[in-house]
Design a protein around this motif. Structure first.
Motif, PDB file in Angstrom:
ATOM      1  N   LEU A  18       0.930  -1.110  -0.073  1.00  0.00           N
ATOM      2  CA  LEU A  18      -0.027   0.007  -0.056  1.00  0.00           C
ATOM      3  C   LEU A  18       0.749   1.296   0.120  1.00  0.00           C
ATOM      4  CD1 LEU A  18      -3.094  -0.882   2.717  1.00  0.00           C
ATOM      5  CD2 LEU A  18      -3.149  -0.542  -0.155  1.00  0.00           C
ATOM      6  N   SER A  19       2.059   1.245   0.876  1.00  0.00           N
ATOM      7  CA  SER A  19       2.910   2.346   0.908  1.00  0.00           C
ATOM      8  C   SER A  19       3.638   2.661  -0.560  1.00  0.00           C
ATOM      9  CB  SER A  19       3.902   2.151   1.940  1.00  0.00           C
ATOM     10  OG  SER A  19       4.967   1.087   1.386  1.00  0.00           O
ATOM     11  N   ILE A  20       3.736   1.676  -1.436  1.00  0.00           N
ATOM     12  CA  ILE A  20       4.340   2.100  -2.640  1.00  0.00           C
ATOM     13  C   ILE A  20       3.327   2.843  -3.652  1.00  0.00           C
ATOM     14  CG2 ILE A  20       4.916   0.946  -4.691  1.00  0.00           C
ATOM     15  CD1 ILE A  20       6.190  -1.223  -3.042  1.00  0.00           C
ATOM     16  N   TYR A  21       2.026   2.419  -3.557  1.00  0.00           N
ATOM     17  CA  TYR A  21       1.010   3.028  -4.368  1.00  0.00           C
ATOM     18  C   TYR A  21       0.849   4.135  -3.976  1.00  0.00           C
ATOM     19  CZ  TYR A  21       0.851  -1.184  -7.093  1.00  0.00           C
ATOM     20  OH  TYR A  21       1.215  -2.273  -7.886  1.00  0.00           O
ATOM     21  N   ALA A  22       0.802   4.484  -2.324  1.00  0.00           N
ATOM     22  CA  ALA A  22       0.414   5.830  -1.953  1.00  0.00           C
ATOM     23  C   ALA A  22       1.470   6.805  -2.148  1.00  0.00           C
ATOM     24  CB  ALA A  22       0.433   5.680  -0.286  1.00  0.00           C
ATOM     25  N   ASP A  23       2.896   6.302  -2.278  1.00  0.00           N
ATOM     26  CA  ASP A  23       3.600   7.144  -2.552  1.00  0.00           C
ATOM     27  C   ASP A  23       3.652   7.738  -4.085  1.00  0.00           C
ATOM     28  OD1 ASP A  23       6.559   5.485  -0.908  1.00  0.00           O
ATOM     29  OD2 ASP A  23       5.093   7.023  -0.427  1.00  0.00           O
ATOM     30  N   ILE A  24       3.061   6.707  -5.215  1.00  0.00           N
ATOM     31  CA  ILE A  24       2.863   7.192  -6.499  1.00  0.00           C
ATOM     32  C   ILE A  24       1.939   8.118  -6.190  1.00  0.00           C
ATOM     33  CG2 ILE A  24       2.308   6.367  -8.730  1.00  0.00           C
ATOM     34  CD1 ILE A  24       3.421   3.673  -8.037  1.00  0.00           C
ATOM     35  N   ASN A  25       0.574   7.994  -5.627  1.00  0.00           N
ATOM     36  CA  ASN A  25      -0.406   9.063  -5.700  1.00  0.00           C
ATOM     37  C   ASN A  25       0.045  10.099  -4.972  1.00  0.00           C
ATOM     38  OD1 ASN A  25      -1.996   7.122  -7.031  1.00  0.00           O
ATOM     39  ND2 ASN A  25      -2.577   5.998  -4.892  1.00  0.00           N
ATOM     40  N   ILE A  26       0.694  10.104  -4.182  1.00  0.00           N
ATOM     41  CA  ILE A  26       0.789  11.518  -3.363  1.00  0.00           C
ATOM     42  C   ILE A  26       1.882  12.264  -4.263  1.00  0.00           C
ATOM     43  CG2 ILE A  26       2.220  12.570  -1.656  1.00  0.00           C
ATOM     44  CD1 ILE A  26       1.155  10.330   0.180  1.00  0.00           C
ATOM     45  N   HIS A  31      -1.514  16.104 -11.047  1.00  0.00           N
ATOM     46  CA  HIS A  31      -0.950  16.115 -12.508  1.00  0.00           C
ATOM     47  C   HIS A  31      -1.873  15.583 -13.573  1.00  0.00           C
ATOM     48  CE1 HIS A  31       1.602  15.284 -16.051  1.00  0.00           C
ATOM     49  NE2 HIS A  31       2.484  16.245 -15.305  1.00  0.00           N
ATOM     50  N   TRP A  32      -2.026  16.353 -14.743  1.00  0.00           N
ATOM     51  CA  TRP A  32      -2.898  15.919 -15.678  1.00  0.00           C
ATOM     52  C   TRP A  32      -2.964  14.492 -16.221  1.00  0.00           C
ATOM     53  CZ3 TRP A  32      -1.155  13.590 -20.307  1.00  0.00           C
ATOM     54  CH2 TRP A  32       0.154  13.891 -20.581  1.00  0.00           C
ATOM     55  N   GLY A  33      -1.695  13.715 -15.907  1.00  0.00           N
ATOM     56  CA  GLY A  33      -1.763  12.410 -16.458  1.00  0.00           C
ATOM     57  C   GLY A  33      -1.927  11.456 -15.042  1.00  0.00           C
ATOM     58  N   GLU A  34      -2.333  11.839 -14.114  1.00  0.00           N
ATOM     59  CA  GLU A  34      -2.403  10.967 -13.039  1.00  0.00           C
ATOM     60  C   GLU A  34      -3.457   9.885 -13.457  1.00  0.00           C
ATOM     61  OE1 GLU A  34      -3.832  11.144  -8.204  1.00  0.00           O
ATOM     62  OE2 GLU A  34      -4.178  12.686  -9.444  1.00  0.00           O
ATOM     63  N   SER A  35      -4.508  10.239 -14.083  1.00  0.00           N
ATOM     64  CA  SER A  35      -5.692   9.120 -14.282  1.00  0.00           C
ATOM     65  C   SER A  35      -5.487   8.367 -15.341  1.00  0.00           C
ATOM     66  CB  SER A  35      -7.002  10.146 -14.426  1.00  0.00           C
ATOM     67  OG  SER A  35      -6.761  10.723 -15.599  1.00  0.00           O
ATOM     68  N   ILE A  36      -4.206   8.771 -16.192  1.00  0.00           N
ATOM     69  CA  ILE A  36      -3.759   7.843 -17.355  1.00  0.00           C
ATOM     70  C   ILE A  36      -2.948   6.808 -17.147  1.00  0.00           C
ATOM     71  CG2 ILE A  36      -2.864   8.026 -19.650  1.00  0.00           C
ATOM     72  CD1 ILE A  36      -3.767  10.887 -19.949  1.00  0.00           C
ATOM     73  N   ILE A  37      -2.040   7.127 -15.944  1.00  0.00           N
ATOM     74  CA  ILE A  37      -0.993   6.348 -15.741  1.00  0.00           C
ATOM     75  C   ILE A  37      -1.551   4.941 -15.131  1.00  0.00           C
ATOM     76  CG2 ILE A  37       1.191   5.960 -14.400  1.00  0.00           C
ATOM     77  CD1 ILE A  37       1.700   8.811 -14.758  1.00  0.00           C
ATOM     78  N   ASP A  38      -1.072   3.738 -15.371  1.00  0.00           N
ATOM     79  CA  ASP A  38      -1.065   2.644 -14.920  1.00  0.00           C
ATOM     80  C   ASP A  38      -0.385   2.424 -13.862  1.00  0.00           C
ATOM     81  OD1 ASP A  38      -0.724  -0.368 -14.177  1.00  0.00           O
ATOM     82  OD2 ASP A  38      -2.585  -0.484 -15.603  1.00  0.00           O
ATOM     83  N   THR A 183       8.911  14.008 -22.751  1.00  0.00           N
ATOM     84  CA  THR A 183       9.048  14.252 -21.415  1.00  0.00           C
ATOM     85  C   THR A 183       8.922  13.027 -20.475  1.00  0.00           C
ATOM     86  OG1 THR A 183       6.661  14.654 -21.255  1.00  0.00           O
ATOM     87  CG2 THR A 183       8.058  16.624 -21.694  1.00  0.00           C
ATOM     88  N   VAL A 184       9.100  12.806 -19.211  1.00  0.00           N
ATOM     89  CA  VAL A 184       9.016  11.712 -18.613  1.00  0.00           C
ATOM     90  C   VAL A 184       7.447  11.017 -18.731  1.00  0.00           C
ATOM     91  CG1 VAL A 184       8.663  10.477 -16.211  1.00  0.00           C
ATOM     92  CG2 VAL A 184      10.642  12.321 -16.769  1.00  0.00           C
ATOM     93  N   ILE A 185       6.436  12.224 -18.399  1.00  0.00           N
ATOM     94  CA  ILE A 185       5.185  11.448 -18.574  1.00  0.00           C
ATOM     95  C   ILE A 185       4.815  10.988 -20.021  1.00  0.00           C
ATOM     96  CG2 ILE A 185       4.141  13.689 -19.110  1.00  0.00           C
ATOM     97  CD1 ILE A 185       2.586  11.062 -17.013  1.00  0.00           C
ATOM     98  N   GLU A 186       5.300  11.633 -20.917  1.00  0.00           N
ATOM     99  CA  GLU A 186       4.903  11.244 -22.486  1.00  0.00           C
ATOM    100  C   GLU A 186       5.892   9.864 -22.576  1.00  0.00           C
ATOM    101  OE1 GLU A 186       4.865  15.738 -24.889  1.00  0.00           O
ATOM    102  OE2 GLU A 186       6.663  14.464 -24.273  1.00  0.00           O
ATOM    103  N   GLY A 187       6.836   9.708 -22.030  1.00  0.00           N
ATOM    104  CA  GLY A 187       7.525   8.353 -22.092  1.00  0.00           C
ATOM    105  C   GLY A 187       7.045   7.359 -21.480  1.00  0.00           C
ATOM    106  N   ILE A 188       6.197   7.729 -20.171  1.00  0.00           N
ATOM    107  CA  ILE A 188       5.187   6.654 -19.629  1.00  0.00           C
ATOM    108  C   ILE A 188       4.131   6.313 -20.444  1.00  0.00           C
ATOM    109  CG2 ILE A 188       3.823   6.057 -17.785  1.00  0.00           C
ATOM    110  CD1 ILE A 188       5.940   8.069 -16.153  1.00  0.00           C
ATOM    111  N   ILE A 189       3.491   7.212 -20.918  1.00  0.00           N
ATOM    112  CA  ILE A 189       2.236   7.004 -21.664  1.00  0.00           C
ATOM    113  C   ILE A 189       2.523   6.366 -22.930  1.00  0.00           C
ATOM    114  CG2 ILE A 189       0.339   8.007 -22.797  1.00  0.00           C
ATOM    115  CD1 ILE A 189       0.284  10.118 -20.540  1.00  0.00           C
TER     116      ILE A 189
END
Length: 312
Positions: A18-26, A31-38, A183-189
């Motif tokens: 849970l702490s791993i995913y909590a860190d990611i969410n926090i 950010h505009w990509g928050e809902s897109i990122i798996d 960008t980092v977010i573009e690379g992820i998506i």
């Protein structure tokens, strides 16, 4: 006592996950990509980004080319957490570079340092995808973005293919901005879409064998289809030079948009068998649910890995 310890360990593991995913969410909240990122995809393929001091604004910074290559490697080679975790960053990047060069995705003398332009990122993504599928552009003049005119034919091709299959979307003003840094977010998506496309293309299509028969006449490697309202019947024919052979359908694989391979297995006669020297044909008809196929326009072909019989 043992039971209590086991329960406590399970609780600890659960809370740590849970702490791993909590860190990611926090870190990425707002950010505009928050809902897109798996989040699981991010954990598996961009885990070097998950740090306590990572801020949402960091996602809009240019990604290092070497890290993009490392993430691409984890997708292609399968995410091997233990191997990645035990190796140093330098070793992981060296392994990724060597692997991608062996697949001709990276140039042998290409520099992996510095930043990565959007056109370069798309080139690597499309070359990766074309390892397992064919991407065809029906209209050679197709240019999905208005700022592609000054690009080389090579980059026009890669960007057009990536746009056609949905890996890249471009900007609201119909531009792609190919010379800008990824960008980092573009690379992820980009890679998240790539992985989904690869998994979709490598998906096996369920089928049912409805008829098998031998015949004295036929056409080698013939594939015919018949359609009903809900089903597609596909009949394949294979020619054999003597008796003693057999043909079975192992799986049906989608390898490109509207294109499917019927993978067959060919059993050859034993060396000392007494065989009838007569040409015969094996016909197999399979039934596929139409909703599992792309559209009305689809083609099937026979594929065999058996070395004894070469399909013409």
């Amino acid at each position: 006592m043992i039971r209590k310890v086991a329960i406590m360990l399970l609780i600890a593991l659960f809370l740590s996950s849970l702490s791993i995913y909590a860190d990611i969410n926090i870190n990425f909240k707002g950010h505009w990509g928050e809902s897109i990122i798996d989040k699981q995809f991010l954990q598996d393929h961009f885990n070097y980004l998950i740090k306590e001091d990572t801020k949402a604004s960091d996602l809009d910074q240019p990604i290092d080319k070497k890290y993009f290559i490392l993430s691409l490697y984890t997708i292609l080679n399968g995410y091997q957490k233990e191997e990645i975790d035990k190796n140093s960053e330098k070793t992981n990047i060296e392994n990724a570079t060597k692997y991608l060069r062996s697949k001709q995705i990276l140039e042998k003398d290409g520099n992996i340092e510095g930043k990565l332009t959007r056109k370069e990122a798309v080139k690597y993504l499309v070359k990766t995808l074309e390892l397992s599928k064919e991407i065809e552009i029906s209209d050679a003049s197709f240019m999905p973005f208005k700022d592609m005119l000054g690009l080389s034919e090579e980059y026009k091709k890669y960007i057009s293919k990536a746009s056609m299959i949905g890996i890249v979307k471009g900007y609201g003003d119909s531009t792609f901005r190919p010379e800008e840094n990824t960008t980092v977010i573009e690379g992820i998506i980009f890679m998240q879409r790539l992985k989904g496309e690869v998994e979709e293309m490598n998906k096996n299509i369920p089928f049912k064998i409805v008829k098998e028969k031998w015949s004295g006449i036929g056409t080698n490697n013939l594939v015919t289809t018949k359609q009903s309202k809900e089903k597609v019947l596909v009949t394949i024919t294979k020619e054999f030079p003597t008796s003693g052979y057999n043909l079975t359908v192992k799986r049906v694989e989608k390898y490109a948009q509207g294109k499917y391979k019927i993978h067959v297995d060919i059993k050859t006669p034993k060396p000392n068998d007494i065989l009838l020297q007569v040409i015969s044909y094996k016909n197999i008809t399979i039934e596929i649910d139409k909703k599992l196929l792309d559209s009305r326009n689809y083609t099937f072909e026979i594929s065999s890995s058996s070395p004894d019989i070469k399909l013409k």
